[in-house]
Design an enzyme around this catalytic site. Sequence first.
Site, PDB file in Angstrom:
ATOM      1  N   SER A  96     -28.905 -38.228 -49.015  1.00  0.00           N
ATOM      2  CA  SER A  96     -28.480 -39.203 -48.001  1.00  0.00           C
ATOM      3  C   SER A  96     -29.186 -40.546 -48.138  1.00  0.00           C
ATOM      4  CB  SER A  96     -28.799 -38.618 -46.619  1.00  0.00           C
ATOM      5  OG  SER A  96     -28.754 -39.622 -45.635  1.00  0.00           O
ATOM      6  N   GLU A 115     -30.311 -41.990 -45.772  1.00  0.00           N
ATOM      7  CA  GLU A 115     -31.434 -41.945 -44.823  1.00  0.00           C
ATOM      8  C   GLU A 115     -32.769 -41.808 -45.556  1.00  0.00           C
ATOM      9  OE1 GLU A 115     -32.051 -41.816 -41.140  1.00  0.00           O
ATOM     10  OE2 GLU A 115     -30.359 -43.125 -41.517  1.00  0.00           O
ATOM     11  N   TYR A 126     -35.273 -35.825 -40.325  1.00  0.00           N
ATOM     12  CA  TYR A 126     -34.061 -35.574 -41.124  1.00  0.00           C
ATOM     13  C   TYR A 126     -34.216 -36.198 -42.517  1.00  0.00           C
ATOM     14  CZ  TYR A 126     -29.252 -36.239 -42.820  1.00  0.00           C
ATOM     15  OH  TYR A 126     -28.121 -36.266 -43.596  1.00  0.00           O
TER      16      TYR A 126
HETATM   17  P1  NDP Z   1     -21.356 -32.082 -40.410  1.00  0.00           P
HETATM   18  O1  NDP Z   1     -22.414 -32.176 -39.371  1.00  0.00           O
HETATM   19  O2  NDP Z   1     -19.960 -32.431 -40.057  1.00  0.00           O
HETATM   20  O3  NDP Z   1     -21.348 -30.589 -40.991  1.00  0.00           O
HETATM   21  C1  NDP Z   1     -22.546 -29.877 -41.197  1.00  0.00           C
HETATM   22  C2  NDP Z   1     -22.213 -28.483 -41.705  1.00  0.00           C
HETATM   23  O4  NDP Z   1     -23.435 -27.785 -41.947  1.00  0.00           O
HETATM   24  C3  NDP Z   1     -21.392 -27.637 -40.739  1.00  0.00           C
HETATM   25  O5  NDP Z   1     -20.359 -27.005 -41.458  1.00  0.00           O
HETATM   26  C4  NDP Z   1     -22.401 -26.585 -40.255  1.00  0.00           C
HETATM   27  O6  NDP Z   1     -21.785 -25.348 -40.007  1.00  0.00           O
HETATM   28  C5  NDP Z   1     -23.280 -26.454 -41.490  1.00  0.00           C
HETATM   29  N1  NDP Z   1     -24.566 -25.830 -41.216  1.00  0.00           N
HETATM   30  C6  NDP Z   1     -25.460 -26.179 -40.250  1.00  0.00           C
HETATM   31  N2  NDP Z   1     -26.515 -25.322 -40.280  1.00  0.00           N
HETATM   32  C7  NDP Z   1     -26.281 -24.424 -41.272  1.00  0.00           C
HETATM   33  C8  NDP Z   1     -26.985 -23.298 -41.774  1.00  0.00           C
HETATM   34  N3  NDP Z   1     -28.157 -22.899 -41.250  1.00  0.00           N
HETATM   35  N4  NDP Z   1     -26.448 -22.600 -42.800  1.00  0.00           N
HETATM   36  C9  NDP Z   1     -25.266 -22.966 -43.324  1.00  0.00           C
HETATM   37  N5  NDP Z   1     -24.531 -24.020 -42.889  1.00  0.00           N
HETATM   38  C10 NDP Z   1     -25.034 -24.744 -41.870  1.00  0.00           C
HETATM   39  O7  NDP Z   1     -21.863 -32.971 -41.665  1.00  0.00           O
HETATM   40  P2  NDP Z   1     -21.013 -33.847 -42.701  1.00  0.00           P
HETATM   41  O8  NDP Z   1     -19.849 -33.073 -43.159  1.00  0.00           O
HETATM   42  O9  NDP Z   1     -20.835 -35.210 -42.156  1.00  0.00           O
HETATM   43  O10 NDP Z   1     -22.076 -33.998 -43.888  1.00  0.00           O
HETATM   44  C11 NDP Z   1     -22.142 -33.049 -44.952  1.00  0.00           C
HETATM   45  C12 NDP Z   1     -23.509 -33.138 -45.606  1.00  0.00           C
HETATM   46  O11 NDP Z   1     -23.708 -34.433 -46.143  1.00  0.00           O
HETATM   47  C13 NDP Z   1     -24.696 -32.880 -44.682  1.00  0.00           C
HETATM   48  O12 NDP Z   1     -25.677 -32.219 -45.444  1.00  0.00           O
HETATM   49  C14 NDP Z   1     -25.181 -34.269 -44.315  1.00  0.00           C
HETATM   50  O13 NDP Z   1     -26.552 -34.244 -43.984  1.00  0.00           O
HETATM   51  C15 NDP Z   1     -24.905 -35.006 -45.608  1.00  0.00           C
HETATM   52  N6  NDP Z   1     -24.636 -36.422 -45.500  1.00  0.00           N
HETATM   53  C16 NDP Z   1     -23.630 -36.861 -44.665  1.00  0.00           C
HETATM   54  C17 NDP Z   1     -23.299 -38.188 -44.621  1.00  0.00           C
HETATM   55  C18 NDP Z   1     -22.222 -38.707 -43.721  1.00  0.00           C
HETATM   56  O14 NDP Z   1     -22.182 -39.933 -43.488  1.00  0.00           O
HETATM   57  N7  NDP Z   1     -21.319 -37.859 -43.219  1.00  0.00           N
HETATM   58  C19 NDP Z   1     -24.011 -39.175 -45.480  1.00  0.00           C
HETATM   59  C20 NDP Z   1     -25.024 -38.593 -46.323  1.00  0.00           C
HETATM   60  C21 NDP Z   1     -25.309 -37.268 -46.331  1.00  0.00           C
HETATM   61  P3  NDP Z   1     -21.677 -24.624 -38.557  1.00  0.00           P
HETATM   62  O15 NDP Z   1     -20.227 -24.676 -38.203  1.00  0.00           O
HETATM   63  O16 NDP Z   1     -22.141 -23.245 -38.867  1.00  0.00           O
HETATM   64  O17 NDP Z   1     -22.569 -25.372 -37.613  1.00  0.00           O
HETATM   65  P1  GDR Z   2     -26.782 -42.121 -38.978  1.00  0.00           P
HETATM   66  O1  GDR Z   2     -25.395 -42.132 -38.163  1.00  0.00           O
HETATM   67  O2  GDR Z   2     -27.940 -41.862 -38.100  1.00  0.00           O
HETATM   68  O3  GDR Z   2     -26.812 -43.358 -39.820  1.00  0.00           O
HETATM   69  O4  GDR Z   2     -26.631 -40.817 -39.892  1.00  0.00           O
HETATM   70  P2  GDR Z   2     -25.078 -42.431 -36.620  1.00  0.00           P
HETATM   71  O5  GDR Z   2     -23.623 -42.694 -36.563  1.00  0.00           O
HETATM   72  O6  GDR Z   2     -25.627 -41.389 -35.720  1.00  0.00           O
HETATM   73  O7  GDR Z   2     -25.905 -43.780 -36.325  1.00  0.00           O
HETATM   74  C1  GDR Z   2     -25.641 -44.989 -37.023  1.00  0.00           C
HETATM   75  C2  GDR Z   2     -26.406 -46.125 -36.379  1.00  0.00           C
HETATM   76  O8  GDR Z   2     -25.831 -46.410 -35.105  1.00  0.00           O
HETATM   77  C3  GDR Z   2     -26.883 -46.622 -34.174  1.00  0.00           C
HETATM   78  N1  GDR Z   2     -26.416 -46.337 -32.809  1.00  0.00           N
HETATM   79  C4  GDR Z   2     -25.980 -45.151 -32.359  1.00  0.00           C
HETATM   80  N2  GDR Z   2     -25.820 -43.953 -32.981  1.00  0.00           N
HETATM   81  C5  GDR Z   2     -25.336 -42.926 -32.255  1.00  0.00           C
HETATM   82  N3  GDR Z   2     -25.150 -41.756 -32.870  1.00  0.00           N
HETATM   83  N4  GDR Z   2     -25.021 -43.051 -30.917  1.00  0.00           N
HETATM   84  C6  GDR Z   2     -25.169 -44.231 -30.253  1.00  0.00           C
HETATM   85  O9  GDR Z   2     -24.875 -44.325 -29.055  1.00  0.00           O
HETATM   86  C7  GDR Z   2     -25.663 -45.334 -31.005  1.00  0.00           C
HETATM   87  N5  GDR Z   2     -25.913 -46.637 -30.696  1.00  0.00           N
HETATM   88  C8  GDR Z   2     -26.364 -47.230 -31.792  1.00  0.00           C
HETATM   89  C9  GDR Z   2     -27.984 -45.671 -34.623  1.00  0.00           C
HETATM   90  O10 GDR Z   2     -29.228 -46.030 -34.057  1.00  0.00           O
HETATM   91  C10 GDR Z   2     -27.893 -45.840 -36.130  1.00  0.00           C
HETATM   92  O11 GDR Z   2     -28.638 -46.933 -36.537  1.00  0.00           O
HETATM   93  C11 GDR Z   2     -25.408 -40.473 -40.525  1.00  0.00           C
HETATM   94  C12 GDR Z   2     -25.346 -38.940 -40.587  1.00  0.00           C
HETATM   95  O12 GDR Z   2     -24.080 -38.548 -41.071  1.00  0.00           O
HETATM   96  C13 GDR Z   2     -26.420 -38.407 -41.517  1.00  0.00           C
HETATM   97  O13 GDR Z   2     -26.260 -36.997 -41.674  1.00  0.00           O
HETATM   98  C14 GDR Z   2     -26.293 -39.114 -42.876  1.00  0.00           C
HETATM   99  O14 GDR Z   2     -27.296 -38.656 -43.760  1.00  0.00           O
HETATM  100  C15 GDR Z   2     -26.382 -40.616 -42.699  1.00  0.00           C
HETATM  101  O15 GDR Z   2     -25.341 -41.034 -41.821  1.00  0.00           O
HETATM  102  C16 GDR Z   2     -26.223 -41.359 -44.016  1.00  0.00           C
END
Ligand code: NDP
Ligand code: GDR
Length: 343
Positions: free
Chosen positions: A134, A136, A158
Amino acid sequence: MSKRALITGITGQDGSYLAEHLLAQGYQVWGLMRGQANPRKSRVSRLVSELNFVDGDLMDQASLVSAVDKVQPDEIYNLGAISFVPMSWQQAELVTEINGMGVLRMLEAIRMVSGLNGSRSADGSQMRFYQASSSEMFGKVAETPQCETTIFRPRSPYGVAKTYGHFITRNYRESFGMYAVSGMLFNHESPRRGAEFVTRKISLAVARIKLGYQDKLSLGNLDAVRDWGFAGDYVRAMHLMLQQDEPGDYVIGTGEMHSVRDAVRIAFDHVGLNWEDYVSIDPSLVRPAEVEILCADAERARTQLGWEPTVDFPELMRMMVDADLRQASREREYGDLLLAASW
Ligand code: NDP
Ligand code: GDR
């Protein structure tokens, strides 16, 4: 014979898009499913037919060994994680276990099932492993934009756990010759995004305000800047990374920066409303340590993978608002149940 893929995190946003993409490429797709009656299983099954499921949990080594042994995948995509950053201050140990140690457990499962370097047949073919790293990890950024060599200064538990997952993946590649890669993906969104993330929180609120059953939207830091793309584009990059002759890590993002304020303005503009009439700041939503700015330099992915994003940020926000207008109309008809099951 069709290739077999095992996806952890199948019920999440990326899991469903990746499954669709791999099925369209002719793969047989297996999703790792945790819990004894995961309510999200039926949701992803409705969305993506032809999925197979295998039980397992990133907290449980034996279950991962058993899942990998049963599926014998050609490719493993480790998307499972607790992905909501604020939760990592509340449950730091759990997030570290799943997002950090869970990666080690998957790598060990591959080694246990298919031999030290992941080879499983006489011709030396290897299970290929993708780790969902990520942006992050960059945290308090050392340079803008961020590329594969930018140093990591994670700002949340995280981010720290993801940094461990990133380095242990690289270490197993270097130590054991495993085909193991990390995609350093920047924020990517879609109508399937969880409602706790800021873009979806905004698109849902705008739809509900437009339809007259929400009054206001409380947000935290409006000045945070992100590089937001469309999830459907990003899963293509995951697949491409595992098709290269040599394993390597890649940054994936659009290279465009927008603030949370921009996201709010685009979404409210789309339905003809002035955001300043509805948005208020709730200081409790401001994070203990914020990542102020992120922007990807995805040049390596463009040149080596031939990857390009196809949806720009204003288009993405409008797509999400349109989907939530449809969603919110159904919610009005059928009650809160549908909103909870947002896709
Ligand atoms: P989601 O939060 O939508 O999905 C997370 C998934 O992880 C769910 O299917 C959940 O399943 C599963 N999970 C949670 N805990 C466990 C566990 N103990 N064992 C097995 N599975 C588990 O995330 P995204 O699809 O958005 O993201 C996918 C991946 O990419 C994540 O690792 C995230 O950190 C990473 N990522 C996401 C980004 C984004 O912008 N979306 C950017 C960069 C990285 P359950 O239904 O069981 O809870
Ligand atoms: P992020 O996504 O933390 O970047 O992680 P999120 O959408 O939660 O926050 C993005 C930015 O928005 C600001 N923010 C708020 N965020 C949330 N959730 N709710 C609010 O009300 C709000 N107001 C302002 C946050 O402070 C932040 O700066 C996502 C996840 O998908 C991670 O799993 C992944 O790794 C990173 O993107 C890349």
